[in-house]
Enzyme design. Structure first.
Site, PDB file in Angstrom:
ATOM      1  N   HIS A 191       0.944  -1.136  -0.117  1.00 27.55           N
ATOM      2  CA  HIS A 191      -0.083   0.114   0.023  1.00 27.55           C
ATOM      3  C   HIS A 191       0.966   1.163  -0.097  1.00 27.55           C
ATOM      4  CE1 HIS A 191       0.684   0.833   4.314  1.00 27.55           C
ATOM      5  NE2 HIS A 191       0.586  -0.645   4.501  1.00 27.55           N
TER       6      HIS A 191
ATOM      7  N   GLU B 165      -5.208   0.756   2.480  1.00 26.58           N
ATOM      8  CA  GLU B 165      -4.914  -0.291   3.649  1.00 26.58           C
ATOM      9  C   GLU B 165      -5.130   0.413   5.056  1.00 26.58           C
ATOM     10  OE1 GLU B 165      -3.066  -2.932   6.062  1.00 26.58           O
ATOM     11  OE2 GLU B 165      -2.298  -1.068   5.891  1.00 26.58           O
TER      12      GLU B 165
ATOM     13  N   ASP C 110      -0.372   4.105   1.063  1.00 25.69           N
ATOM     14  CA  ASP C 110      -1.218   5.148   1.727  1.00 25.69           C
ATOM     15  C   ASP C 110      -0.599   5.063   3.021  1.00 25.69           C
ATOM     16  OD1 ASP C 110      -2.275   2.917   1.893  1.00 25.69           O
ATOM     17  OD2 ASP C 110      -4.239   3.446   3.214  1.00 25.69           O
TER      18      ASP C 110
HETATM   19 ZN   LIG Z   1       1.200  -1.293   6.338  1.00 22.67          ZN
END
Ligand SMILES: [Zn+2]
Length: 376
Positions: free
Chosen positions: A68, A134, A70
């Site tokens: 991820h 996530e 983010d």
């Molecule tokens: Zn993580």
């Protein structure tokens, strides 16, 4: 090799991407992967950007890396030793939000693939499954890519997730599964009344407490191999008006259950309902995350062998911590292992990663890709 991972990690950190924002990270990743022969498919959903990058292999099988872009919010910026999105490097340390969780690991995987491409080493088909959802709700992220891959018959044969799995050294721990999460809101109903006239009332607290005692005493049985026992915690209990002379008409409780794959959601739900059978109660169940586990076998053995070869250490096959996006991939029947950097500063003010960890992790990923074999 280490410089490639270091530079990519720094560039990713310099793109602020507080969940569910991607901050341009996935476009940057595309610019790195396109010259290596990767094709990008975007599977965006809601506000979330999801990218599947695929490089057709010279060998059989498909190995995926899931991660991820983010990150969690920074918290008080003035408490950071260096600005959280500056990617400042001092001595052996790269500072910044996402350094461990998990822009560092994404950088290492890209560096590993770049290294193998530059030496013309034959590889299996490689997928990168990258989401910007996530750390938040996880409703429009990895699960949407899994749905896409399922619909197009392109599911990988195995997945490595770049979550920071390690404790002291890179490679000391992989996660091969995670417990599931069930959250329950219980509202016990009675009848409010004057405490001097109990015959005209029905005390909701008196209804709730024996039921909650029965819930706390439920025997969840023997846990699945390698997993801790199921934990059932009553985390909130509220009842009464604040007045001493009013019998409460309602009592509310929250129950948080972390279950191992030896239990199933339906079984958990039935056990809670049975413990409340003699109560007038409204139960709301939220199956937040399904438990998953990758069995011991060739995939986990191969990862541990690569770690042994590169880092010379034994690897613990762990199942601790909260849930992860691995649950969506495991639910599709794919063997899943989480392997990333150490996790000493994740989600903290002053998140950082040691550059030598990026070097080691890149070398381990390279070795895993080189030796990947599809199991019949
Ligand atoms: Zn993580």
């Amino acid at each position: 090799m280490s410089d490639i991972a270091k530079n990519i990690a720094a560039k990713l950190i310099q793109r602020p991407s507080v969940t569910p924002d991607d901050g341009g990270c996935q476009n940057y990743i595309a610019s790195l992967l396109a010259p290596l022969g990767f094709v990008r498919t975007q599977v965006d959903a809601g506000d979330v950007i999801n990218s599947i990058y695929t490089r057709q292999g010279e060998l059989g099988g498909t190995l995926a890396f899931a991660g991820h872009t983010d990150v969690v919010p920074t918290g008080p910026v003035e408490q950071w030793p260096y600005p959280p999105f500056s990617a400042t490097i001092v001595d052996d340390i790269l500072h910044g939000r996402g350094a461990q969780d998990m822009k560092g690991a994404i950088a290492c995987w890209i560096a590993a693939v770049a290294d193998l491409c530059s030496s013309y080493t034959p590889m299996p088909t490689i997928q990168l499954l990258i989401t910007s959802d996530e750390e938040g709700e996880s409703v429009d992220g990895t699960i949407r890519m899994v749905e896409y891959l399922q619909a197009h018959n392109k599911l990988p044969d195995a997945v490595i997730i770049g979550e920071p799995s390690c404790s002291e050294k890179v490679g000391d721990t992989i996660r091969r599964g995670r417990r599931g999460v069930v959250q329950i809101k219980a509202v016990f109903h009675g009848k409010q009344g004057h405490s001097a006239y109990p015959q005209d009332a029905d005390n909701a607290i008196h209804r709730a407490t024996p039921a909650l005692s029965r819930i706390a005493a439920i025997d969840w049985g023997v846990p699945a191999t390698g997993f801790p026992a199921t934990s059932c915690q009553i985390t909130n209990l509220n009842g009464g008006t604040g007045a001493s002379n009013v019998i409460p008409g309602h009592c509310n409780a929250f129950i948080d259950i972390r279950y191992n794959p030896g239990n199933r959601f339906e079984e958990i739900k039935a056990a809670i309902e049975s413990a409340c059978a003699d109560c007038d109660v409204t139960l709301s169940f939220d199956h937040v995350a399904t438990a998953f586990s990758t069995a011991d076998g060739p995939f986990l053995d191969q990862i541990c062998t690569s770690i042994q070869r590169i880092a010379g250490i034994e690897t613990l096959r762990d199942t601790g911590g909260g849930t992860s996006d691995g649950r969506f991939l495991a639910a599709a029947g794919i063997p899943v292992a989480e392997l990333g950097t150490t996790n000493s500063t994740i989600h903290q003010v002053g998140e950082q990663v040691a550059l030598h960890e990026l070097t080691t992790l890149t070398a381990i990923y390279t070795d895993i890709i080189k030796h990947f074999e599809v199991q019949p």
